[in-house]
Design a protein around this motif. Structure first.
Motif, PDB file in Angstrom:
ATOM      1  N   ASN A  86    -102.904  50.919  49.923  1.00 61.33           N
ATOM      2  CA  ASN A  86    -103.512  51.730  48.866  1.00 61.33           C
ATOM      3  C   ASN A  86    -103.837  53.104  49.433  1.00 61.33           C
ATOM      4  OD1 ASN A  86    -106.082  51.701  50.115  1.00 61.33           O
ATOM      5  ND2 ASN A  86    -106.931  50.207  48.700  1.00 61.33           N
ATOM      6  N   LYS A  87    -104.351  54.003  48.604  1.00 63.52           N
ATOM      7  CA  LYS A  87    -104.546  55.381  49.049  1.00 63.52           C
ATOM      8  C   LYS A  87    -105.562  55.494  50.189  1.00 63.52           C
ATOM      9  CE  LYS A  87    -108.006  56.663  45.618  1.00 63.52           C
ATOM     10  NZ  LYS A  87    -108.373  57.608  44.576  1.00 63.52           N
ATOM     11  N   ILE A  88    -106.572  54.645  50.200  1.00 67.09           N
ATOM     12  CA  ILE A  88    -107.560  54.697  51.286  1.00 67.09           C
ATOM     13  C   ILE A  88    -106.935  54.178  52.576  1.00 67.09           C
ATOM     14  CG2 ILE A  88    -109.800  53.844  52.103  1.00 67.09           C
ATOM     15  CD1 ILE A  88    -110.588  53.635  49.086  1.00 67.09           C
ATOM     16  N   GLN A  89    -106.271  53.036  52.507  1.00 64.18           N
ATOM     17  CA  GLN A  89    -105.613  52.491  53.694  1.00 64.18           C
ATOM     18  C   GLN A  89    -104.578  53.466  54.251  1.00 64.18           C
ATOM     19  OE1 GLN A  89    -104.360  48.989  51.513  1.00 64.18           O
ATOM     20  NE2 GLN A  89    -105.585  47.676  52.851  1.00 64.18           N
ATOM     21  N   GLN A  90    -103.798  54.083  53.370  1.00 66.62           N
ATOM     22  CA  GLN A  90    -102.783  55.037  53.809  1.00 66.62           C
ATOM     23  C   GLN A  90    -103.426  56.256  54.459  1.00 66.62           C
ATOM     24  OE1 GLN A  90     -99.276  54.422  53.554  1.00 66.62           O
ATOM     25  NE2 GLN A  90     -99.454  56.014  55.130  1.00 66.62           N
TER      26      GLN A  90
END
Length: 161
Positions: A86-90
């Motif tokens: 997801n955008k946070i993990q990325q």
């Protein structure tokens, strides 16, 4: 023993627990969701942060029976539907917001809660929000940068440390 039922990462789950079983233990030992890390058992480190009914909680200080009937989200449920980050993990990957990775699940879950409540936090707000999450490997700079990047803010002017 008491039977608990909850929805974990969108799936109905249940198990028999003793009254003293912590939510973190239930998730890890019974449901085999080992991304929720236990670093202190005293609510100091934040490695065990999960979401219960949409709120960030430290799973080492909540009994599993308290989550009976609840919606629980763990790090295992954070990826996109296609399995990509997801955008946070990325953003954590792109901005080197992790080193050993032990604290990372709790940091990501805390970041998700922060961004839900405050979609464009300042650096000071991110640092304040992460006050209950301990990372022993970094100086938090790249973690803060990753969270701000995940919020869609331009972090190109922030120097790497």
């Amino acid at each position: 023993m008491t039977q608990v039922k909850m929805t974990v990462n969108g799936k109905e789950m249940s198990g028999d627990v003793e009254g003293r079983t912590l939510l973190a233990q239930f998730l890890r030992d019974d449901l085999e969701l080992t991304g929720t890390h236990i670093g202190c058992d005293t609510s100091q480190c934040g490695a065990c942060v999960v979401h219960v009914n949409g709120e960030a909680v430290k799973a080492c200080t909540m009994f599993a029976v308290e989550a009976n009937g609840a919606e629980v989200a763990t790090i295992e449920g954070q990826a996109n539907a296609d399995g990509s980050l997801n955008k946070i993990q990325q953003a954590f990957q792109d901005h080197h917001g992790l080193q050993c990775g032990f604290c990372t699940p709790g940091m990501v879950m805390s970041a998700a809660a922060l961004l839900k409540d405050n979609p464009k936090p300042s650096e000071a707000e991110v640092r304040h929000y992460l006050d209950g999450n301990i990372c022993r490997c970094t100086g938090y700079h790249n973690i803060v940068k990753a969270i701000m990047a995940a919020s869609g803010q331009d972090v190109s002017a922030i120097a790497a440390e």
